[in-house]
Design a protein around this motif. Structure first.
Motif, PDB file in Angstrom:
ATOM      1  N   GLN A 249       0.816  -1.218   0.000  1.00  0.00           N
ATOM      2  CA  GLN A 249       0.000   0.000   0.000  1.00  0.00           C
ATOM      3  C   GLN A 249       0.850   1.269   0.000  1.00  0.00           C
ATOM      4  OE1 GLN A 249       0.081  -2.421   2.204  1.00  0.00           O
ATOM      5  NE2 GLN A 249      -1.944  -3.263   2.590  1.00  0.00           N
ATOM      6  N   SER A 250       2.077   1.176   0.513  1.00  0.00           N
ATOM      7  CA  SER A 250       2.959   2.352   0.606  1.00  0.00           C
ATOM      8  C   SER A 250       4.376   1.867   0.870  1.00  0.00           C
ATOM      9  CB  SER A 250       2.518   3.259   1.760  1.00  0.00           C
ATOM     10  OG  SER A 250       2.723   2.589   2.996  1.00  0.00           O
ATOM     11  N   GLY A 251       5.329   2.778   0.756  1.00  0.00           N
ATOM     12  CA  GLY A 251       6.703   2.449   1.120  1.00  0.00           C
ATOM     13  C   GLY A 251       6.789   2.141   2.603  1.00  0.00           C
ATOM     14  N   TYR A 252       6.017   2.860   3.395  1.00  0.00           N
ATOM     15  CA  TYR A 252       6.007   2.619   4.841  1.00  0.00           C
ATOM     16  C   TYR A 252       5.585   1.169   5.121  1.00  0.00           C
ATOM     17  CZ  TYR A 252       5.486   3.463   9.793  1.00  0.00           C
ATOM     18  OH  TYR A 252       5.644   3.406  11.153  1.00  0.00           O
ATOM     19  N   ALA A 253       4.490   0.759   4.479  1.00  0.00           N
ATOM     20  CA  ALA A 253       3.994  -0.614   4.686  1.00  0.00           C
ATOM     21  C   ALA A 253       5.035  -1.632   4.220  1.00  0.00           C
ATOM     22  CB  ALA A 253       2.680  -0.812   3.934  1.00  0.00           C
TER      23      ALA A 253
ATOM     24  N   SER B  97      18.558   6.561   8.345  1.00  0.00           N
ATOM     25  CA  SER B  97      17.568   5.775   7.588  1.00  0.00           C
ATOM     26  C   SER B  97      16.166   6.271   7.928  1.00  0.00           C
ATOM     27  CB  SER B  97      17.666   4.292   7.969  1.00  0.00           C
ATOM     28  OG  SER B  97      18.860   3.754   7.469  1.00  0.00           O
ATOM     29  N   HIS B  98      15.276   6.108   6.983  1.00  0.00           N
ATOM     30  CA  HIS B  98      13.903   6.588   7.159  1.00  0.00           C
ATOM     31  C   HIS B  98      13.233   5.915   8.365  1.00  0.00           C
ATOM     32  CE1 HIS B  98       9.601   7.171   5.917  1.00  0.00           C
ATOM     33  NE2 HIS B  98      10.103   8.359   5.608  1.00  0.00           N
ATOM     34  N   ARG B  99      12.313   6.646   8.968  1.00  0.00           N
ATOM     35  CA  ARG B  99      11.628   6.112  10.163  1.00  0.00           C
ATOM     36  C   ARG B  99      10.943   4.780   9.891  1.00  0.00           C
ATOM     37  NH1 ARG B  99      11.069  10.700  13.753  1.00  0.00           N
ATOM     38  NH2 ARG B  99      13.228  11.347  13.713  1.00  0.00           N
TER      39      ARG B  99
ATOM     40  N   VAL C 159      18.154  -2.219   0.847  1.00  0.00           N
ATOM     41  CA  VAL C 159      18.220  -0.796   0.501  1.00  0.00           C
ATOM     42  C   VAL C 159      16.802  -0.254   0.308  1.00  0.00           C
ATOM     43  CG1 VAL C 159      19.007   0.885  -1.212  1.00  0.00           C
ATOM     44  CG2 VAL C 159      20.485  -1.022  -0.583  1.00  0.00           C
ATOM     45  N   ASP C 160      16.484   0.793   1.061  1.00  0.00           N
ATOM     46  CA  ASP C 160      15.236   1.513   0.849  1.00  0.00           C
ATOM     47  C   ASP C 160      15.531   2.607  -0.174  1.00  0.00           C
ATOM     48  OD1 ASP C 160      13.166   3.290   0.849  1.00  0.00           O
ATOM     49  OD2 ASP C 160      12.969   3.431   3.016  1.00  0.00           O
ATOM     50  N   ASP C 161      15.063   2.394  -1.406  1.00  0.00           N
ATOM     51  CA  ASP C 161      15.440   3.310  -2.479  1.00  0.00           C
ATOM     52  C   ASP C 161      14.306   4.260  -2.873  1.00  0.00           C
ATOM     53  OD1 ASP C 161      17.532   4.261  -3.942  1.00  0.00           O
ATOM     54  OD2 ASP C 161      17.123   3.010  -5.684  1.00  0.00           O
ATOM     55  N   ALA C 162      13.538   4.672  -1.878  1.00  0.00           N
ATOM     56  CA  ALA C 162      12.402   5.552  -2.143  1.00  0.00           C
ATOM     57  C   ALA C 162      12.806   6.783  -2.973  1.00  0.00           C
ATOM     58  CB  ALA C 162      11.784   6.000  -0.814  1.00  0.00           C
ATOM     59  N   HIS C 163      13.955   7.383  -2.645  1.00  0.00           N
ATOM     60  CA  HIS C 163      14.356   8.621  -3.327  1.00  0.00           C
ATOM     61  C   HIS C 163      15.326   8.387  -4.482  1.00  0.00           C
ATOM     62  CE1 HIS C 163      12.410  11.481  -0.655  1.00  0.00           C
ATOM     63  NE2 HIS C 163      12.788  10.727   0.357  1.00  0.00           N
ATOM     64  N   GLY C 164      15.763   7.123  -4.669  1.00  0.00           N
ATOM     65  CA  GLY C 164      16.719   6.864  -5.747  1.00  0.00           C
ATOM     66  C   GLY C 164      16.027   6.372  -7.008  1.00  0.00           C
TER      67      GLY C 164
ATOM     68  N   GLY D 194      10.818   0.105  -2.480  1.00  0.00           N
ATOM     69  CA  GLY D 194      10.581   1.303  -3.287  1.00  0.00           C
ATOM     70  C   GLY D 194       9.219   1.868  -2.968  1.00  0.00           C
ATOM     71  N   THR D 195       8.981   3.063  -3.468  1.00  0.00           N
ATOM     72  CA  THR D 195       7.662   3.671  -3.298  1.00  0.00           C
ATOM     73  C   THR D 195       7.184   4.208  -4.643  1.00  0.00           C
ATOM     74  OG1 THR D 195       6.407   5.437  -2.231  1.00  0.00           O
ATOM     75  CG2 THR D 195       8.720   5.877  -2.597  1.00  0.00           C
ATOM     76  N   ALA D 196       5.868   4.187  -4.839  1.00  0.00           N
ATOM     77  CA  ALA D 196       5.299   4.785  -6.041  1.00  0.00           C
ATOM     78  C   ALA D 196       4.930   6.244  -5.800  1.00  0.00           C
ATOM     79  CB  ALA D 196       4.067   3.989  -6.477  1.00  0.00           C
ATOM     80  N   SER D 197       5.173   6.716  -4.560  1.00  0.00           N
ATOM     81  CA  SER D 197       4.668   8.050  -4.213  1.00  0.00           C
ATOM     82  C   SER D 197       5.645   9.170  -4.561  1.00  0.00           C
ATOM     83  CB  SER D 197       4.349   8.109  -2.719  1.00  0.00           C
ATOM     84  OG  SER D 197       5.541   7.968  -1.973  1.00  0.00           O
ATOM     85  N   LYS D 198       6.823   8.825  -5.060  1.00  0.00           N
ATOM     86  CA  LYS D 198       7.794   9.879  -5.356  1.00  0.00           C
ATOM     87  C   LYS D 198       7.946  10.007  -6.877  1.00  0.00           C
ATOM     88  CE  LYS D 198       9.718   9.224  -0.752  1.00  0.00           C
ATOM     89  NZ  LYS D 198       8.894  10.158  -0.025  1.00  0.00           N
ATOM     90  N   ALA D 199       8.956   9.372  -7.479  1.00  0.00           N
ATOM     91  CA  ALA D 199       9.163   9.588  -8.919  1.00  0.00           C
ATOM     92  C   ALA D 199       7.976   9.115  -9.771  1.00  0.00           C
ATOM     93  CB  ALA D 199      10.444   8.908  -9.373  1.00  0.00           C
TER      94      ALA D 199
HETATM   95  C1  LIG Z   1      13.345   6.807   2.421  1.00  0.00           C
HETATM   96  C2  LIG Z   1      11.866   6.628   2.515  1.00  0.00           C
HETATM   97  N1  LIG Z   1      11.373   5.407   2.723  1.00  0.00           N
HETATM   98  C3  LIG Z   1      10.052   5.187   2.805  1.00  0.00           C
HETATM   99  C4  LIG Z   1       9.161   6.231   2.703  1.00  0.00           C
HETATM  100  C5  LIG Z   1       7.706   5.950   2.839  1.00  0.00           C
HETATM  101  O1  LIG Z   1       7.133   5.905   1.575  1.00  0.00           O
HETATM  102  P1  LIG Z   1       5.563   6.124   1.411  1.00  0.00           P
HETATM  103  O2  LIG Z   1       5.345   7.587   1.406  1.00  0.00           O
HETATM  104  O3  LIG Z   1       5.247   5.460   0.124  1.00  0.00           O
HETATM  105  O4  LIG Z   1       4.931   5.453   2.582  1.00  0.00           O
HETATM  106  C6  LIG Z   1       9.622   7.513   2.456  1.00  0.00           C
HETATM  107  C7  LIG Z   1       8.652   8.631   2.306  1.00  0.00           C
HETATM  108  O5  LIG Z   1       8.727   9.628   2.925  1.00  0.00           O
HETATM  109  C8  LIG Z   1      11.010   7.730   2.382  1.00  0.00           C
HETATM  110  O6  LIG Z   1      11.489   8.955   2.183  1.00  0.00           O
END
Ligand SMILES: Cc1ncc(COP(=O)(O)O)c(C=O)c1O
Length: 380
Positions: free
Chosen positions: A88-92, A114-116, A187-192, A217-222
């Motif tokens: 559902q999200s990068g967080y999930a 690293s991201h929360r 690797v959490d590549d949300a921003h890469g 990865g996340t679909a919410s950025k790029a």
């Molecule tokens: C490094 C990183 N990981 C994960 C997330 C979470 O992604 P999402 O917004 O899809 O939950 C973010 C978003 O802020 C992020 O910057």
């Protein structure tokens, strides 16, 4: 006493802010300008007309999962890996996958920036959590040496690109350290993703796709949409991830978002020049700010911070530039520690060079107009 959070809410409601005509938004993660792309919107609308707006339940009962499976296959091809699972999200994705990879007496070692969501995933796993100072490879090597006992799993977790400063993780060294000790790397590549490696991400940028077992990865950025994903090499991990909480106890990504993601990937692949534009804008923004004497920290990517180290200053600078039509992310507590306060600017392929130049001149002027800001910036 007024807390910083209250100040921030107040600033957001202030009449100056409300009255300002927004001309340049540098606060969005919409790196490639796809968030409002007509083709991406149309794909979402088509799927809404067919399936409705919700998926109706967790993955085992959700509607329209054919689109989610198609997205998984498409992302696997894009990332050059055999298996992808969409969340559902990068967080999930982070809170779901880390407890699959480690538990109990295992050890997870995180970069402190690293991201929360990675930190939360590590805590949820129940494994022992160690952290190392940001990008400090000697400290990481020491932590791995301390943790690797040959009996328990050791997982190193790092962002590919760090969201606060826009610097790139030293992945080649991280992989070397891990391989020497039999540890795994995630690797959490949300921003890469969509940004580095001609869009294929930080891991591809360093040629390490085969050597990093899991990427998030996340679909919410790029991609400009919403949703997350995990890349994997092992069917066994995929089977265990299918039983993770985000997959079993949370409503699945609705099909119209999967459809929008598929359309976004079509555009990304058909128009590689978006990535070139993104980087041209990033360099224009970073060079412009640096030439104006502004401290942009260790930024190497389209995330360009204005380092202030003082929450009140960050709120004030953010408010002044907003009053002149430039929107920046304002990072103050509780998002960051007080000494890490900053504005965060994000360049996008959708900005014009004139917009970037306007934003640079507004930020430079406003910095000068705040007593001592430029000096303070230059000193730190
Ligand atoms: C490094 C990183 N990981 C994960 C997330 C979470 O992604 P999402 O917004 O899809 O939950 C973010 C978003 O802020 C992020 O910057």
């Amino acid at each position: 006493m007024t807390t910083e959070r209250q100040v921030s809410r107040k600033a957001a409601r202030s009449p100056i802010v409300a009255a300002a005509a927004v001309t340049v938004d540098l606060s969005s993660n919409d790196y490639l300008g796809l968030r409002n792309d007509p083709r991406v919107r149309a794909a979402a609308i088509r799927a809404i007309e067919r399936y409705g707006v919700g998926s109706g339940g967790a993955r085992d009962v959700a509607v329209g999962m054919g689109l989610v499976h198609e997205l998984e296959q498409r992302l696997a091809l894009y990332k050059g890996v055999p298996i992808v699972r969409v969340t559902q999200s990068g967080y999930a994705a982070n809170i779901g996958i880390i407890p699959v990879l480690v538990a109990g007496d295992d050890v997870v070692i995180l970069d402190r920036q690293s991201h929360r969501s990675s930190a939360d995933g590590a805590t949820l796993s129940g494994a022992r959590v160690l952290t190392y100072p940001h990008a400090d490879m000697a400290a990481l090597a020491e932590a791995v040496h301390f943790a690797a006992d040959g009996k328990h799993r050791v997982l190193i977790v790092t962002d590919g690109v760090f969201g606060m400063s826009g610097d790139i993780a030293p992945l080649p060294r991280i992989v070397e350290i891990a391989e020497a000790a039999g540890a795994e790397v995630m690797v959490d590549d949300a921003h890469g993703s969509g940004v580095l490696g001609h869009g294929r991400g930080t891991v591809a940028h360093f040629g390490l796709v085969e050597r990093i077992s899991v990427q998030v990865g996340t679909a919410s950025k790029a991609m400009g949409v919403l949703g997350g994903y995990v890349t994997m090499f092992s069917e066994e991990i995929a089977a265990r991830f299918a039983d993770s909480r985000p997959m079993t106890h949370s409503t699945a990504l609705p099909p119209h978002l999967a459809s929008a993601c598929l359309a976004a990937l079509d555009v990304i692949e058909a128009e590689p020049e978006r990535n070139d534009l993104l980087w041209a804008n990033r360099h224009r923004l970073a060079d412009g700010l640096a030439s104006a004497g502004i401290d942009i920290g260790p930024s190497q990517t389209p995330i360009v911070p204005v380092i202030l180290r003082d929450p009140a200053l960050a709120l004030e600078l953010g408010r002044r530039i907003r009053a002149r039509g430039v929107i920046a992310g304002i990072l103050v507590p509780p998002k960051v520690a007080p000494h890490e306060a900053r504005l965060r600017l994000i360049a996008s392929a959708a900005h014009s060079p004139a917009e970037i130049d306007f934003a640079v001149s507004v930020i430079a002027d406003a910095s000068r107009s705040i007593d001592g800001t430029a000096d303070r910036s230059a000193r730190v």
